[in-house]
Scaffold this active site. Structure first.
Site, PDB file in Angstrom:
ATOM      1  N   HIS A 104     -89.886 -11.371  -9.625  1.00  0.00           N
ATOM      2  CA  HIS A 104     -89.267 -12.674  -9.377  1.00  0.00           C
ATOM      3  C   HIS A 104     -90.281 -13.788  -9.155  1.00  0.00           C
ATOM      4  CE1 HIS A 104     -85.678 -10.226  -8.860  1.00  0.00           C
ATOM      5  NE2 HIS A 104     -85.001 -11.328  -9.099  1.00  0.00           N
ATOM      6  N   GLY A 105     -91.472 -13.439  -8.729  1.00  0.00           N
ATOM      7  CA  GLY A 105     -92.446 -14.505  -8.534  1.00  0.00           C
ATOM      8  C   GLY A 105     -93.731 -14.018  -7.918  1.00  0.00           C
TER       9      GLY A 105
END
Lengths: 475, 343
Positions: A326-327
């Protein structure tokens, strides 16, 4: 190009018209049109990054082609490594380079070693996490001999870049989407009608729910040190629905748009906040990614084979990597890890598959026991979302600690309009929980149906505050 | 397919109709050309666009050669007050924009230069942060720059107005007001009740309702706005340094164009009500680029900022303040010996 933009409102009917009225006689022409439209759709954001999309597609096309041709295990493995290293290399450089460099510098500094490495000003190409995963699934499935490769280059490029799901999913598998690219699509009135309904419902979730919550979320999270507990709870609650409205809204628009072109994409969200335990939540939230990680990471690690400890290890690793996907921030890793921990009690008691059906299937209301399970599961995800939204781990811990202060029972000062809208969403989705999406109301009389369509569309128009980007674009 | 198309069109018909009203009524006055952009004022329009269009319409006829650049704070400087300090045949124009930025001023000066139009005289009205902060195009339909100035996309420019028309049921409030000419409470913040006037030649802007209200009863005017005129900190606060390389490049460009054109220019850092002192480092840079004799800093605690009666609101000082400033900056003591203009 954003789905909630004026340019998309012009782009979609134009492509629809050309697709069904100009290129409808020839499959290659139709695919070519979709390909050009998809590259235009992507290039509208930044045309320079089309090269990455093209490189990833070309390498996977040829890797796939030769994987099918050769039976030699070493050559097959090398081809798979070529595909994986290209995609993971692109992803690693554009998404994680600075994170690794910064983390290394910090780690070495804490050990008293100064590194003269510096971060680069790298722009994250929109959707890179989605299309690289989609193309990797193609080569992995070929390697596992689950599917056959395609020789149709245009169809393959269309499969990778299909604009409705290119930048934020659902992450399609070749087994589902590629055959649809290879066969002639016939206009289906029912499918198209349903697609339109799903687009409207997706816009409602994005514009009315997510964007309305977003303002309050930004305000509360950026002032969390001075906010009272009741506001912090509301902030976390709003974020839970912001991200749900944002991402499931995007998926609805994507699925609906694909239906207009005769494609069926996989369901990506199945009312996750009505889940009775965390395992059910993960079967209902971002289904295309959860199943991707299950099939290509969890299974590759050994899945449930090799004893309980290995099983626990595999679950934790899978969830943590999923968080990292996700990041490039420790907050996402913590979020993934926490979800892995949530999963363990179910796994250890072998109850991870106890809730597979629709909650209160033959009843109007859930039982008290079910309600308790739903609320508890929601609260667990709510706490985890704080890590997801916070600036850093320290901020998340400070936020969670402040949730339980003496100001918990004071009236919140935050705006309550998003709360009323969320209640409306929850009630509608509860009533429609047996359907694929809430606006699937074909069983209602014509007049009621059209009143509903107009009511939802008017709310979308009224709450529209310009083209606000989708959260999942950054992943 | 036909049933689908007919039903889709039927569903979209009301939305098409609403969109059509945008083009028919042109609420933001960007679609058609107007001689006076403020004649039937009820909606806040994009002043950057209106000013640029006005300039383009009149430039051949008026031969403008003197310009005031800045935000709505330039309303303190009227061209009729400025003219006595200029050459007899000077033709002034207030080239202002809502929330004007350094980018906006730089674009306008470059634009005039590209048209080979002369800038004999100029006043650049700046302030503590808002003007110098932004070095790119502004966002939002009120602030986005005319594509002629910004070289930005026309699509982006026009679409920002379509978004604004649709957002928050603006079109409902607008059409209601358009047809019934009655202001209702739900229109607050969307329909502008204030009476304003703009000179269609010089682009001077007047806040008539503020002036009338203030003239009628000054005490009442300020007592109604007690909250707006908040108590300022006793100890002077200084703004953070804001001029960085992008700002410096733009300021250098402006100085270079002014130098090429032989412009008589003054840079006024306006007397903001907040009494925040302009950053000393930034001021030095401005002195260096434009000459100390041309840069006038009115920020901080001084004879203007001390009295709230010098302000319409906490953001806008009044024309009598502008007159005082003009008198001071064009006084003999401040004149550069090389300055040669008619008296």
């Amino acid at each position: 190009m954003l789905f909630n933009s004026l340019e998309f409102a012009l782009f979609l009917p134009l492509v629809f018209f050309l697709y069904w009225f100009v290129t409808n006689k020839n499959l290659t022409a139709q695919n070519f049109l979709l390909l050009v439209a998809s590259y235009f759709f992507y290039g509208w954001w930044d045309w320079r990054f089309l090269s990455l999309l093209f490189i990833s597609s070309v390498i996977d096309y040829f890797a796939g082609y030769f994987l099918d041709k050769t039976g030699h295990p070493v050559k097959r493995l090398l081809l798979l490594i070529l595909s994986l290293s290209t995609n993971l290399g692109l992803l690693g450089f554009f998404k994680y380079y600075n994170f690794f460099v910064d983390s290394l510098v910090t780690a070495m500094a804490s050990a008293g070693v100064t590194l003269n490495t510096r971060s680069l000003n790298v722009i994250l190409p929109v959707g890179i996490s989605f299309y690289t995963f989609q193309t990797m699934s193609y080569t992995i499935d070929l390697y596992r001999k689950k599917i056959a490769s395609t020789k149709d280059f245009i169809a393959f490029l269309t499969f990778v870049s299909f604009f409705p799901q290119l930048v934020a999913g659902p992450i399609e598998r070749a087994a589902n989407l590629l055959p649809q690219c290879l066969r002639k699509r016939v206009f289906d009135y029912g499918k198209a009608k349903d697609g339109m309904r799903q687009i409207i419902w997706g816009l409602f979730k994005k514009i009315v729910i997510a964007d309305t919550c977003a303002g309050q979320v930004d305000l509360i999270f950026s002032n969390s040190t001075t906010m009272q507990s009741s506001d912090l709870w509301l902030g976390a609650f709003y974020f839970a629905f912001q991200i749900y409205g944002d991402f499931s809204g995007y998926s609805d628009i994507a699925i609906g748009t694909a239906r207009l072109f005769g494609f069926e994409l996989m369901r990506n969200f199945a009312l996750p906040y009505f889940s009775r335990d965390i395992a059910e939540f993960w079967r209902r939230w971002h289904i295309s990614l959860s199943t991707w990680f299950k099939d290509y990471v969890y299974i590759s690690l050994g899945g449930s084979y090799g004893g309980k400890w290995k099983w626990i290890r595999n679950i934790i690793i899978t969830f943590t990597i999923s968080g990292f996907w996700h990041g490039a921030n420790w907050t996402f890793i913590a979020w993934g890890f926490l979800n892995g921990l949530y999963y363990l009690p179910l796994l250890l008691s072998n109850r991870q598959k106890q809730h597979t059906g629709i909650v209160a299937e033959n009843r109007f209301f859930p039982s008290l026991h079910e309600l308790f399970q739903i609320v508890l599961t929601f609260l667990m995800t709510l706490i985890a979302w704080i890590f997801f939204r916070a600036e850093n781990i320290r901020h998340a811990i400070q936020y969670i600690t402040a949730l339980f202060s003496r100001t918990l029972f004071q009236l919140p000062s935050a705006d309550l309009i998003p709360l009323y809208l969320v209640i409306f969403l929850v009630v509608v989705e509860w009533l429609q929980r047996k359907k694929q999406f809430a606006l699937q109301i074909h069983d209602l009389p014509f007049t009621v149906r059209w009143i509903c369509y107009y009511a939802v569309a008017l709310m979308v128009l009224g709450f529209y505050g310009g083209e606000k980007t989708f959260i999942y674009f950054q992943f | 397919m036909n049933t689908f198309l007919v039903k889709t069109l039927l569903f979209l018909l009301p939305f098409f109709s609403v969109t059509a009203t945008f083009f028919i009524f042109d609420p933001f006055k960007i679609w058609y050309a107007y001689d006076d952009y403020f004649s039937d004022y009820s909606i806040i329009i994009n002043r950057d666009y209106a000013g640029t269009e006005l300039y383009m319409q009149n430039r051949k006829k008026m031969h403008y050669d003197s310009f005031i650049f800045g935000s709505s704070r330039t309303l303190a400087f009227n061209t009729k007050d400025w003219k006595p300090y200029l050459q007899n045949n000077a033709s002034p124009f207030v080239f202002w924009a809502s929330g004007e930025t350094l980018f906006g001023m730089w674009s306008k000066i470059k634009f005039l230069h590209s048209l080979n139009d002369t800038i004999k005289n100029s006043i650049l009205v700046m302030d503590n942060g808002a003007t110098l902060n932004r070095t790119g195009n502004s966002k939002g339909h009120i602030f986005i720059k005319h594509p002629l100035l910004s070289n930005g996309s026309r699509y982006e420019f026009y679409s920002s107005f379509v978004y604004a028309y649709m957002a928050d049921f603006f079109f409902v409030r607008y059409l209601d007001y358009c047809f019934f000419k009655r202001y209702r409470p739900y229109m607050k913040g969307f329909i502008d009740e204030r009476i304003v006037k703009s000179d269609p030649v010089t682009n001077d802007f007047y806040r008539i309702s503020n002036q009338v209200e203030r003239n009628r009863n000054m005490k009442d005017y300020y007592s109604k706005r007690e909250k707006m005129f908040y108590a300022r900190p006793q100890n002077p606060v200084t703004s953070k340094a804001i001029i960085r390389p992008p700002q410096l490049t733009m300021l250098k460009d402006i100085a270079e164009i002014f130098g090429k054109m032989g412009t008589q220019y003054k840079i006024v850092i306006g007397p903001m009500y907040d009494q925040k002192k302009f950053n000393a480092g930034d001021l030095e840079i401005l002195y260096e680029l434009f000459g100390k004799q041309n840069v006038f800093d009115y920020t901080g605690i001084n004879f203007i900022t001390e009295s709230r009666e010098n302000y319409y609101d906490d953001n806008h000082y009044m024309p009598h303040v502008g007159q005082k400033i003009l008198k001071e900056i064009y006084s003999r003591e401040n004149l550069n010996p090389d300055d040669k203009y008619d008296e």
